[in-house]
Design a protein around this motif. Structure first.
Motif, mmCIF file in Angstrom:
data_model
loop_
_atom_site.group_PDB
_atom_site.id
_atom_site.type_symbol
_atom_site.label_atom_id
_atom_site.label_comp_id
_atom_site.label_asym_id
_atom_site.label_seq_id
_atom_site.Cartn_x
_atom_site.Cartn_y
_atom_site.Cartn_z
ATOM 1 N N ARG A 183 -10.891 -16.999 -12.817
ATOM 2 C CA ARG A 183 -11.152 -15.991 -12.502
ATOM 3 C C ARG A 183 -10.600 -14.980 -11.658
ATOM 4 O O ARG A 183 -9.293 -15.107 -11.919
ATOM 5 N N ASP A 184 -10.773 -13.550 -11.456
ATOM 6 C CA ASP A 184 -10.289 -12.167 -11.605
ATOM 7 C C ASP A 184 -9.645 -12.194 -12.371
ATOM 8 O O ASP A 184 -8.154 -11.490 -12.415
ATOM 9 N N GLN B 88 -17.141 -5.540 -5.951
ATOM 10 C CA GLN B 88 -17.978 -6.373 -4.896
ATOM 11 C C GLN B 88 -19.147 -6.067 -3.913
ATOM 12 O O GLN B 88 -18.140 -5.857 -3.114
ATOM 13 N N TYR C 278 -6.738 -6.893 1.670
ATOM 14 C CA TYR C 278 -6.998 -8.249 0.529
ATOM 15 C C TYR C 278 -7.821 -8.166 -0.396
ATOM 16 O O TYR C 278 -7.836 -6.951 -0.871
ATOM 17 N N ALA C 279 -6.441 -8.658 -1.688
ATOM 18 C CA ALA C 279 -7.761 -8.396 -3.024
ATOM 19 C C ALA C 279 -7.616 -7.326 -3.885
ATOM 20 O O ALA C 279 -8.187 -7.212 -4.517
ATOM 21 N N TRP D 128 -11.430 -12.359 5.235
ATOM 22 C CA TRP D 128 -12.398 -13.121 4.934
ATOM 23 C C TRP D 128 -12.691 -13.960 6.336
ATOM 24 O O TRP D 128 -13.896 -14.997 6.765
ATOM 25 N N MET E 80 -23.354 -11.149 -5.908
ATOM 26 C CA MET E 80 -22.471 -10.690 -6.198
ATOM 27 C C MET E 80 -22.684 -9.762 -7.546
ATOM 28 O O MET E 80 -22.888 -10.365 -8.844
ATOM 29 N N TRP F 242 -22.446 -11.537 2.063
ATOM 30 C CA TRP F 242 -21.871 -11.319 0.977
ATOM 31 C C TRP F 242 -23.459 -12.649 0.030
ATOM 32 O O TRP F 242 -23.664 -13.086 0.659
ATOM 33 N N GLU G 98 -5.581 -15.650 -5.594
ATOM 34 C CA GLU G 98 -7.182 -14.985 -6.279
ATOM 35 C C GLU G 98 -7.023 -13.594 -6.853
ATOM 36 O O GLU G 98 -5.347 -13.348 -6.051
ATOM 37 N N CYS G 99 -7.239 -13.203 -7.234
ATOM 38 C CA CYS G 99 -7.572 -11.634 -8.152
ATOM 39 C C CYS G 99 -5.343 -10.661 -8.220
ATOM 40 O O CYS G 99 -4.790 -10.207 -7.750
ATOM 41 N N PHE H 192 -18.194 -11.840 -10.443
ATOM 42 C CA PHE H 192 -17.048 -11.626 -10.150
ATOM 43 C C PHE H 192 -16.567 -10.479 -10.279
ATOM 44 O O PHE H 192 -16.323 -9.853 -11.268
ATOM 45 N N SER H 193 -15.238 -10.915 -9.241
ATOM 46 C CA SER H 193 -14.196 -9.588 -9.695
ATOM 47 C C SER H 193 -12.899 -10.277 -11.119
ATOM 48 O O SER H 193 -13.384 -10.614 -11.708
ATOM 49 N N ASN I 210 -16.980 -6.252 -1.446
ATOM 50 C CA ASN I 210 -15.008 -7.151 -1.006
ATOM 51 C C ASN I 210 -14.418 -6.546 -2.046
ATOM 52 O O ASN I 210 -13.979 -4.950 -1.454
ATOM 53 N N ASP I 211 -13.640 -6.889 -2.848
ATOM 54 C CA ASP I 211 -12.724 -6.817 -3.218
ATOM 55 C C ASP I 211 -13.210 -4.876 -4.398
ATOM 56 O O ASP I 211 -13.955 -5.308 -5.097
HETATM 57 C C1 FRU Z 1 -11.624 -12.191 -2.836
HETATM 58 C C2 FRU Z 1 -13.140 -13.049 -4.503
HETATM 59 C C3 FRU Z 1 -12.365 -13.819 -5.919
HETATM 60 C C4 FRU Z 1 -14.036 -13.674 -6.247
HETATM 61 C C5 FRU Z 1 -14.673 -12.372 -5.080
HETATM 62 C C6 FRU Z 1 -15.963 -12.893 -4.770
HETATM 63 O O1 FRU Z 1 -12.404 -11.899 -2.934
HETATM 64 O O2 FRU Z 1 -13.151 -15.034 -3.861
HETATM 65 O O3 FRU Z 1 -11.442 -14.670 -6.071
HETATM 66 O O4 FRU Z 1 -13.593 -12.738 -7.576
HETATM 67 O O5 FRU Z 1 -13.794 -12.607 -3.796
HETATM 68 O O6 FRU Z 1 -16.802 -11.969 -4.573
#
Ligand code: FRU
Length: 432
Positions: free
Chosen positions: A152-153, A45, A260-261, A282, A56, A53, A203-204, A85-86, A28-29
């Motif tokens: 986070r992130d 990620q 996204y992200a 998502w 991670m 998922w 997020e992010c 995580f991110s 993902n991100d």
């Molecule tokens: C965004 C997210 C972040 C998190 C990550 C986890 O897509 O939810 O906020 O750090 O993915 O994989």
């Protein structure tokens, strides 16, 4: 060309040809985007073990030009109790952390450590003294812990002689700012939000200067433009302590379903602002029918500012893209696999639209995106890979990124009534 740890080229059905995707398993991100010593680093990620998922960790790839990626071994690995995580990476040129030296500065990753029992998210460091090939987790982790399960992130950068962290408080719909002299001790500066779109977690985030403004990018999920994940941005000023928005209008970075992200690279040559997003949503990412990998990145795009809009310009591919451009005030084109399977893009009733209903799988997702535009003829550029179409309209002020799903590939363009100034490269042109 994209090369993978096993050396395999990765030419399976549905595999993108010039968008980064891992050799196998879940992605993902984008994380830790940075340019250093001639290489763009893309961390991401990643579940190193499965196509969904979990576990991670930070996957890793490097490229000299943002297109020929070489996937490297996993850079930062999860533990039994925690996920990585991110986050972001910086080069510690002044050796503020003491991890490296001024002669050989450390690449430092600032990531969120997520407790698998969901009790806490805190910020941690890992450093590399060999250009990101191997990382050591800092023994003093975590470096920022506010006792929250939703924090986070971190996006960290060097601004005015100190480290600045931009980080999400997802459940509060807030972005917080912290400062540090050594990446290890952090002081809270301010918070931004809630405002504009708050239909899901924030997020992010990313914060950067563009022209005479500062931009704050915030991803949110759900609550996107149409369904699930989406990314909004704010324009304003950073005064050294807080982000002051010009207004609280909603501005979408992308009106498609699948971007996204996304964040921008640190330390790029000539300070170019280059953005990369996760090309998924998502809403259905977990069941998207590709294997043995799942997830791809968007094209790298250079950001600039025109009035109060971000303009996205895809970085040129060394060999050119399969692409089509045209202008219209009321007309369309189809990008086809055959007569049955195609994507239609055009303008009708003063709306730009993309219809992917004839190029989709059985996943439940809206396949018509529309956006109101001003009267008159607009320019539309579409870049076509196996598995995606990216639409850049009105000079890149309106962008729609969408995954598509056809048996082999979209290979031809069919102009319909009202499509003018058609230009096609790397695709065939057919007429109805
Ligand atoms: C965004 C997210 C972040 C998190 C990550 C986890 O897509 O939810 O906020 O750090 O993915 O994989």
């Amino acid at each position: 060309m994209i090369t993978h740890p096993s050396g395999a080229l990765g030419d399976e059905k549905y595999r993108p040809q010039f968008h980064f995707a891992p050799e196998k398993n879940w992605m993902n991100d984008p994380n830790g985007l940075i340019y250093y010593k001639g290489e763009y680093h893309l961390f991401f990620q990643h579940n190193p073990k499965e196509n969904v998922w979990g576990n991670m960790s930070w996957g890793h790839a490097v490229s000299p030009d943002l297109f020929s990626w070489q996937e490297l071994p996993v850079a930062i690995t999860c533990t039994e109790e925690t996920g990585i995580f991110s986050g972001s990476t910086v080069i510690d040129y002044t050796n503020s952390t003491g991890f490296g030296s001024v002669e050989n500065p450390a690449m430092v990753a600032i990531y969120t450590e997520h407790k698998n029992d969901k009790s806490k998210q805190s910020q941690c460091l890992a450093f590399s003294l060999d250009n990101g090939r191997t990382f050591t987790k800092y023994e003093g982790n975590p470096v920022l812990d506010i006792n929250s399960p939703d924090f986070r992130d971190p996006k960290v950068q060097w601004v005015e002689n100190q480290w600045l962290m931009t980080i999400a408080r997802p459940d509060l719909h807030q972005i917080s700012f912290f400062t540090s002299h050594n990446l290890k001790e952090w002081k809270h500066l301010s918070d931004f939000g809630p405002t504009a779109e708050v239909g899901g977690c924030w997020e992010c985030p990313d914060l950067f200067q563009l022209g005479d403004k500062w931009v704050l990018i915030v991803s949110l999920n759900p609550g996107g433009y149409q369904v699930g994940s989406g990314t909004q941005y704010f324009l304003g000023q950073w005064n050294g302590k807080k982000f002051i928005a010009d207004d609280v209008k909603t501005r979408w970075l992308d009106y498609g379903r699948d971007n996204y992200a996304g964040i921008t690279f640190n330390n790029t040559p000539q300070d170019r602002r280059i953005f990369l997003g996760w090309m998924s949503n998502w809403e259905y990412a977990h069941t998207f029918p590709t294997q043995p990998w799942r997830g791809a990145m968007t094209l790298p795009r250079e950001l600039s500012l025109h009035g109060d809009r971000i303009i996205q310009t895809p970085i040129n591919h060394p060999n050119g893209f399969p692409e089509v451009s045209f202008t219209t005030s009321d007309g369309a084109i189809r990008i086809c696999e055959n007569n049955e399977r195609y994507v239609e893009i055009g303008v009708r009733n003063q709306k730009l639209y993309i219809d992917t209903s004839r190029a989709w799988c059985d996943l439940d997702a809206p396949t018509l995106q529309e956006i109101a535009i001003e009267k008159g003829e607009i320019d539309i550029r579409v870049i076509v890979d196996r598995g995606s179409v990216e639409v850049f309209a009105v000079g890149g002020a309106i962008v729609l990124t969408n995954l598509v799903f056809v048996e082999t590939a979209l290979t031809s363009v069919q102009p319909l009534a009202g499509a003018n100034n058609l230009k096609v490269a790397g695709l065939q042109t057919t007429h109805a």
